[in-house]
Write a protein that holds these residues in place. Sequence first.
Motif, PDB file in Angstrom:
ATOM      1  N   ALA A 513       3.562   9.735   5.876  1.00  0.00           N
ATOM      2  CA  ALA A 513       2.391   9.084   5.266  1.00  0.00           C
ATOM      3  C   ALA A 513       2.489   7.571   5.402  1.00  0.00           C
ATOM      4  O   ALA A 513       1.486   6.902   5.700  1.00  0.00           O
ATOM      5  CB  ALA A 513       2.281   9.481   3.796  1.00  0.00           C
ATOM      6  N   MET A 514       3.685   7.020   5.185  1.00  0.00           N
ATOM      7  CA  MET A 514       3.852   5.572   5.333  1.00  0.00           C
ATOM      8  C   MET A 514       3.597   5.137   6.773  1.00  0.00           C
ATOM      9  O   MET A 514       2.974   4.097   7.028  1.00  0.00           O
ATOM     10  CB  MET A 514       5.266   5.167   4.903  1.00  0.00           C
ATOM     11  CG  MET A 514       5.585   5.400   3.436  1.00  0.00           C
ATOM     12  SD  MET A 514       4.433   4.605   2.276  1.00  0.00           S
ATOM     13  CE  MET A 514       3.454   6.026   1.737  1.00  0.00           C
ATOM     14  N   ALA A 515       4.075   5.938   7.728  1.00  0.00           N
ATOM     15  CA  ALA A 515       3.829   5.609   9.135  1.00  0.00           C
ATOM     16  C   ALA A 515       2.341   5.671   9.445  1.00  0.00           C
ATOM     17  O   ALA A 515       1.797   4.803  10.146  1.00  0.00           O
ATOM     18  CB  ALA A 515       4.611   6.564  10.038  1.00  0.00           C
ATOM     19  N   ALA A 516       1.651   6.668   8.923  1.00  0.00           N
ATOM     20  CA  ALA A 516       0.215   6.806   9.172  1.00  0.00           C
ATOM     21  C   ALA A 516      -0.567   5.651   8.555  1.00  0.00           C
ATOM     22  O   ALA A 516      -1.603   5.231   9.090  1.00  0.00           O
ATOM     23  CB  ALA A 516      -0.281   8.135   8.608  1.00  0.00           C
ATOM     24  N   LEU A 517      -0.072   5.139   7.437  1.00  0.00           N
ATOM     25  CA  LEU A 517      -0.753   4.029   6.760  1.00  0.00           C
ATOM     26  C   LEU A 517      -0.343   2.671   7.317  1.00  0.00           C
ATOM     27  O   LEU A 517      -0.833   1.631   6.854  1.00  0.00           O
ATOM     28  CB  LEU A 517      -0.453   4.085   5.254  1.00  0.00           C
ATOM     29  CG  LEU A 517      -1.026   5.307   4.521  1.00  0.00           C
ATOM     30  CD1 LEU A 517      -0.464   5.378   3.102  1.00  0.00           C
ATOM     31  CD2 LEU A 517      -2.544   5.246   4.491  1.00  0.00           C
ATOM     32  N   GLY A 518       0.586   2.686   8.286  1.00  0.00           N
ATOM     33  CA  GLY A 518       1.001   1.432   8.912  1.00  0.00           C
ATOM     34  C   GLY A 518       1.873   0.576   8.027  1.00  0.00           C
ATOM     35  O   GLY A 518       1.873  -0.656   8.161  1.00  0.00           O
ATOM     36  N   ARG A 519       2.642   1.205   7.142  1.00  0.00           N
ATOM     37  CA  ARG A 519       3.479   0.425   6.223  1.00  0.00           C
ATOM     38  C   ARG A 519       4.897   0.306   6.735  1.00  0.00           C
ATOM     39  O   ARG A 519       5.320   1.058   7.589  1.00  0.00           O
ATOM     40  CB  ARG A 519       3.464   1.085   4.833  1.00  0.00           C
ATOM     41  CG  ARG A 519       2.067   1.059   4.233  1.00  0.00           C
ATOM     42  CD  ARG A 519       2.017   1.680   2.861  1.00  0.00           C
ATOM     43  NE  ARG A 519       0.650   1.667   2.349  1.00  0.00           N
ATOM     44  CZ  ARG A 519       0.260   2.280   1.240  1.00  0.00           C
ATOM     45  NH1 ARG A 519       1.142   2.943   0.511  1.00  0.00           N
ATOM     46  NH2 ARG A 519      -1.000   2.227   0.853  1.00  0.00           N
TER      47      ARG A 519
END
Length: 519
Positions: A513-519
């Motif tokens: 999820a963090m990767a998908a959100l660009g974090r």
Amino acid sequence: MPAQDAPAQHRYDAVIVGGGHNGLVAAAYLARAGRSVLVLERLGTPGGAAVSTRPFAGVDARLSRYSYLVSLLPRKIVRDLGLHFTLRKRTVSSYTPAVRDGRATGLLVGGEGTRASFAALTGSDREYQAWRRFYAMTGRVAERVFPTLTEPLPTRDALRARIDDPDAWRMLFEEPIGVAVEETFTDDLVRGVVLTDALIGTFADAHDPSLVQNRCFLYHVIGGGDGDWDVPVGGMGALTDALARAARKAGAEIRPLHEVTRIETDGTHAEVTVGSGDTQQVIGARRVLVNASPQVLAALLGEEPPAPAEGAQLKVNMLLTRLPRLRDESVDPRRAFAGTFHIAEGYGQLADAYRDAAQGRLPAAPPSEIYCHSLTDPSILGPGPAARGHQTLTLFGLHTPARLFTTDNDTARAALLKATLAQLDAHLAEPIADCLALDGNGAPCIEAKTPLDLERELRLPGGHIFHRDLAFPYAAESTGRWGVETAHANVLLCGAGAVRGGGVSGVPGHNAAMAALGR
């Protein structure tokens, strides 16, 4: 390129393939961030391997059928998602029965009697002091490593600097764990109890040069920053039910009985196919998160699969009318079974079992460990079984690789179960079969699952509970920033096969999820 033979239905920001606990974690995070999220689950309910079921006909007992304890779930995920469920500490860490000088005895770890138990078993204080020093070391490593699991992957040098203990780094990350075990402990039984954490779901020798056993050991001692393995109140399904509620509350859509059969992507837009033939649906997505094994991901993409994985465990669920009496009369069965009850897991016994299996035969003395969920959490029993004093037992067998079952799974399963229960009976004052409850059809309440059973039921490749061999929790070549990236920019791996995967942790779901959100 995306499929052209069927128009894509509604476009989602993220489609998640597989509604196991990691997929639900990812769904909840993405939906809370305002993304449109669809979870597609093959089975009738979400939860994957982290579910509670009533496996015995006509019996009101809700067992954690596959995965059963929680250690690696970060409190951060629980807080972030507002999860409402309870984990309960076990009163005992472990009990290991033994025979010394013809006398039934054992090692009880946990509580005030631990030091005396070591002394009674070994005749001195040395092993107890070595135990304290060794687990103080792993505790310090856990405090420093566990918080990194929900951060971008550190480099190897950065993680080593964070641990800041050259001896610990050498023992856990550079030398086979067998070296540390043999340097630290002298008693065969104590050595075996320590080594078991390196072998859960992992087929390896203590001195395997690949260090796969070290990686397994590390994940078993760092959970929560303290290495404790806790009991989910209400069974493992209580956790995944809480995750599903959190995902839905945030706006995610969960569709059971929707099996994904194909993924196509051009790197910016993906199309996910559900079903086949006349019932086929094509769903558009900006991103696809796959909560399945790397082998399943490759098949969905039509790509060459990675090297085969192989699980190596026997999972047995039992319901008893009473806990069995022990040959070691100095310990109450309610204490002995409250933690992890080790069977045939001396250091030499583990080596012998590995050697048997590596040579293509079932271990003559199969090692296993057992625990009793209902002693810590009676709520999994219905009013009837609870009033009659029933108890559950979960057994996890080691060194039983999938290759041993390929010729005749049913015959091998029966033979292994018989041999495993014989090892348990050797330490009991009554056969375990005499304690089994009967189901509504009059059959004993016991079920066993081999790696091939788990492959068939859960799509675990080779029955591997971690989807593939665990990786050290630092960046390596091609691991990406979060350890979930694939060769396709908009396809992420959010299952146990991600870097820092394995176990019931939610970590791959969080990190995808963090990767998908660009974090």
